[in-house]
Write a protein that holds these residues in place. Structure first.
Motif, short mmCIF file in Angstrom:
data_model
loop_
_atom_site.label_atom_id
_atom_site.label_comp_id
_atom_site.label_asym_id
_atom_site.label_seq_id
_atom_site.Cartn_x
_atom_site.Cartn_y
_atom_site.Cartn_z
N LYS A 210 0.83 -1.20 0.00
CA LYS A 210 0.00 0.00 0.00
C LYS A 210 0.87 1.26 0.00
O LYS A 210 0.65 2.18 -0.79
N GLN A 211 1.86 1.27 0.89
CA GLN A 211 2.62 2.50 1.09
C GLN A 211 3.77 2.66 0.09
O GLN A 211 4.09 3.77 -0.30
N GLU A 212 4.36 1.52 -0.30
CA GLU A 212 5.58 1.60 -1.12
C GLU A 212 5.40 0.98 -2.50
O GLU A 212 6.37 0.84 -3.25
N ASN A 213 4.14 0.59 -2.80
CA ASN A 213 3.87 0.03 -4.14
C ASN A 213 4.61 -1.26 -4.47
O ASN A 213 4.86 -1.54 -5.65
N VAL A 214 5.00 -2.02 -3.46
CA VAL A 214 5.69 -3.29 -3.71
C VAL A 214 4.66 -4.31 -4.22
O VAL A 214 3.55 -4.38 -3.70
N SER A 215 5.05 -5.08 -5.22
CA SER A 215 4.16 -6.10 -5.77
C SER A 215 4.30 -7.37 -4.93
O SER A 215 5.35 -8.03 -4.96
N VAL A 216 3.26 -7.70 -4.15
CA VAL A 216 3.36 -8.83 -3.23
C VAL A 216 2.40 -9.96 -3.60
O VAL A 216 1.34 -9.74 -4.16
N ARG A 217 2.83 -11.18 -3.25
CA ARG A 217 1.97 -12.36 -3.32
C ARG A 217 2.09 -13.05 -1.97
O ARG A 217 3.19 -13.10 -1.41
N VAL A 218 0.98 -13.60 -1.48
CA VAL A 218 1.03 -14.28 -0.18
C VAL A 218 0.44 -15.68 -0.30
O VAL A 218 -0.74 -15.83 -0.65
N ALA A 219 1.26 -16.69 -0.03
CA ALA A 219 0.80 -18.09 -0.08
C ALA A 219 0.59 -18.58 1.35
O ALA A 219 1.52 -18.52 2.16
N ARG A 220 -0.61 -19.03 1.66
CA ARG A 220 -0.84 -19.66 2.97
C ARG A 220 -0.66 -21.16 2.79
O ARG A 220 -1.56 -21.86 2.30
N ILE A 221 0.50 -21.64 3.19
CA ILE A 221 0.89 -23.02 2.92
C ILE A 221 0.37 -23.94 4.03
O ILE A 221 0.63 -23.71 5.20
N PHE A 222 -0.35 -24.98 3.61
CA PHE A 222 -0.84 -26.00 4.56
C PHE A 222 0.21 -27.12 4.65
O PHE A 222 1.19 -27.13 3.93
N ASN A 223 -0.03 -28.07 5.53
CA ASN A 223 0.94 -29.15 5.77
C ASN A 223 1.47 -29.74 4.46
O ASN A 223 0.68 -30.15 3.60
N THR A 224 2.78 -29.78 4.37
CA THR A 224 3.45 -30.28 3.16
C THR A 224 4.45 -31.36 3.55
O THR A 224 5.03 -31.29 4.63
N TYR A 225 4.63 -32.35 2.67
CA TYR A 225 5.55 -33.43 2.99
C TYR A 225 6.25 -33.87 1.73
O TYR A 225 5.82 -33.56 0.61
N GLY A 226 7.32 -34.64 1.90
CA GLY A 226 8.02 -35.20 0.75
C GLY A 226 9.48 -35.41 1.05
O GLY A 226 9.94 -35.14 2.17
N PRO A 227 10.24 -35.87 0.04
CA PRO A 227 11.67 -36.06 0.22
C PRO A 227 12.34 -34.76 0.64
O PRO A 227 11.86 -33.68 0.29
N ARG A 228 13.45 -34.88 1.34
CA ARG A 228 14.27 -33.78 1.88
C ARG A 228 13.72 -33.19 3.17
O ARG A 228 14.27 -32.22 3.68
N MET A 229 12.60 -33.72 3.69
CA MET A 229 12.27 -33.37 5.08
C MET A 229 13.38 -33.99 5.91
O MET A 229 13.86 -35.08 5.58
N HIS A 230 13.76 -33.33 6.97
CA HIS A 230 14.84 -33.87 7.78
C HIS A 230 14.33 -35.04 8.62
O HIS A 230 13.21 -34.98 9.12
N VAL A 231 15.14 -36.07 8.75
CA VAL A 231 14.71 -37.26 9.51
C VAL A 231 14.33 -36.91 10.95
O VAL A 231 13.44 -37.51 11.53
N SER A 232 15.01 -35.93 11.53
CA SER A 232 14.66 -35.57 12.91
C SER A 232 13.95 -34.21 12.97
O SER A 232 14.07 -33.47 13.94
N ASP A 233 13.22 -33.93 11.93
CA ASP A 233 12.48 -32.68 11.79
C ASP A 233 11.38 -32.55 12.86
O ASP A 233 11.06 -31.45 13.30
N GLY A 234 10.83 -33.69 13.27
CA GLY A 234 9.86 -33.69 14.37
C GLY A 234 8.42 -33.55 13.93
O GLY A 234 7.51 -33.63 14.75
#
Ligand code: UDP
Length: 346
Positions: A186-210
């Protein structure tokens, strides 16, 4: 090695049949904060394969060099070891701002760092976007809805967050990040996009990520007890990482500027989820045990993805079974190359 060479030469590996390879004129300089992390590194792969120049910024708090090492030496790839809590001066056409611890045990372990990354770090990245005229995508989260009173969650829902609870550093951090994004827009005219990410999974999650997927898969692969927190009636909806990355790229390219949910609407209780994972590991002898509940654990979560469908023409393609099978294979390989002491990885 063959696959690595194919990637380095810019040939599209079989794994990415849908990736569009861009011509020289469409090439952009893209900054990915948290680019050595779980989601970030998959995004970097697609952007690199498309032919962009990619700058990864990571402080390696939860990210790992290993996730992007196959790009080391490529002329389009650059990696900066930097904490975005401090300002950063680089040139970019687009910024994907993904840097933040995202697993509850990680962000709860260091709440101050989590809040700093999401506030100061986001201010630094929005300031950078303003200075260089870059478009910026902020990785927000379904946690902005807290323990939701509306189900499934549409973007119009304002949420139900405990501002002083154990998850607040992440939830409120991301809520402020969204507020910052729209203030800069609004104030600085920056072009923004906002993704609300839900639970995601797949390879490269850390084994002790928890998180639940890594915990359950690791437990099932080692015939250890599968640890359900609470009574297991709480629900989640899991999105495979390649689907999420497609959504992030589609959102960046679209002209839609308000927050968009990205997630897979297929919902399961955590108890069901434990059984699904157990059954996907042949010969698994694990038992499923319920235990103490986690404080402020959201009880139900499922994205309403109407907006993403309408504005981005996006919906997830990978089924839970297929995604879990690929994830189980990854963790099986991880197990064979990792040393374990007292069920902890080092
Ligand atoms: N969970 C569980 N056992 C575990 C890890 C997590 O039952 O070993 C539960 C957790 O309490 C929550 C759900 O699984 O209800 C998802 O947790 P996760 O940490 O993956 O992500 P969240 O959605 O809470 O951010």
């Amino acid at each position: 090695l063959e696959k690595k060479i194919a990637i380095l030469e810019g040939r599209i590996p079989e794994k990415y049949p849908d990736v569009k390879y861009l011509g020289y004129k469409e090439r952009k300089r893209i900054l990915v904060t948290g680019g050595a992390g779980f989601v970030g590194s998959h995004l970097v792969d697609i952007l690199m394969i498309q032919g962009h120049e990619v700058i990864v910024v990571d402080n390696f708090f939860t990210g790992r060099k290993r996730n992007v090492e196959h790009w080391f030496g490529h002329r389009h790839f650059e990696m900066i070891h930097h904490d975005i809590v401090n300002p950063l001066y680089v040139e970019a056409d687009e910024i994907y701002h993904l840097a933040s611890p995202a697993s509850p045990p990680h962000y709860m372990q260091n709440p101050v760092k989590t809040i700093k990354t999401n506030t100061l770090g986001t201010i630094n990245m929005l300031g950078l976007a303003r200075r260089v005229g870059a478009k910026i995508l902020i990785a927000s989260t379904s946690e902005v809805y807290g323990d939701p009173m509306v189900h499934p969650q549409p973007e119009s829902y304002w949420g139900h967050v405990n501002p002083i609870g154990p998850r607040a550093c992440y939830d409120e951090g991301k809520r402020v990040a969204e507020t910052l994004a729209y203030s800069y827009a609004k104030q600085e005219n920056v072009s923004v996009r906002v993704a609300r990410i839900f639970n995601t999974y797949g390879p490269r999650m850390h084994v002790s990520d928890g998180r639940v997927v890594s915990n359950f898969v690791m437990q099932a692969l080692q015939n250890l007890t599968i640890t359900v927190y609470g009574n297991g009636k709480q629900t989640r909806s899991f999105c495979y990482v390649s689907d999420l990355v497609d959504g992030l790229i589609a959102l960046m390219a679209s002209s839609y500027t308000l927050p968009v949910n990205l997630g897979n609407p297929v919902e399961h209780t955590i108890e069901e989820f434990a059984v699904i994972i157990k059954n996907l590991v042949p010969g698994c002898r694990s038992t499923v045990a319920t235990g103490a509940a986690v404080e402020d654990d959201p009880q139900r979560r499922r994205p309403d993805i109407t907006l993403a469908n309408t504005h981005l023409k996006w919906k997830p393609k990978v089924s839970l079974e297929e995604g879990l099978q690929r994830t189980i294979e990854y963790f099986r390989e991880e197990l064979s190359r990792t040393t374990f002491y007292n069920n902890q990885t080092y």
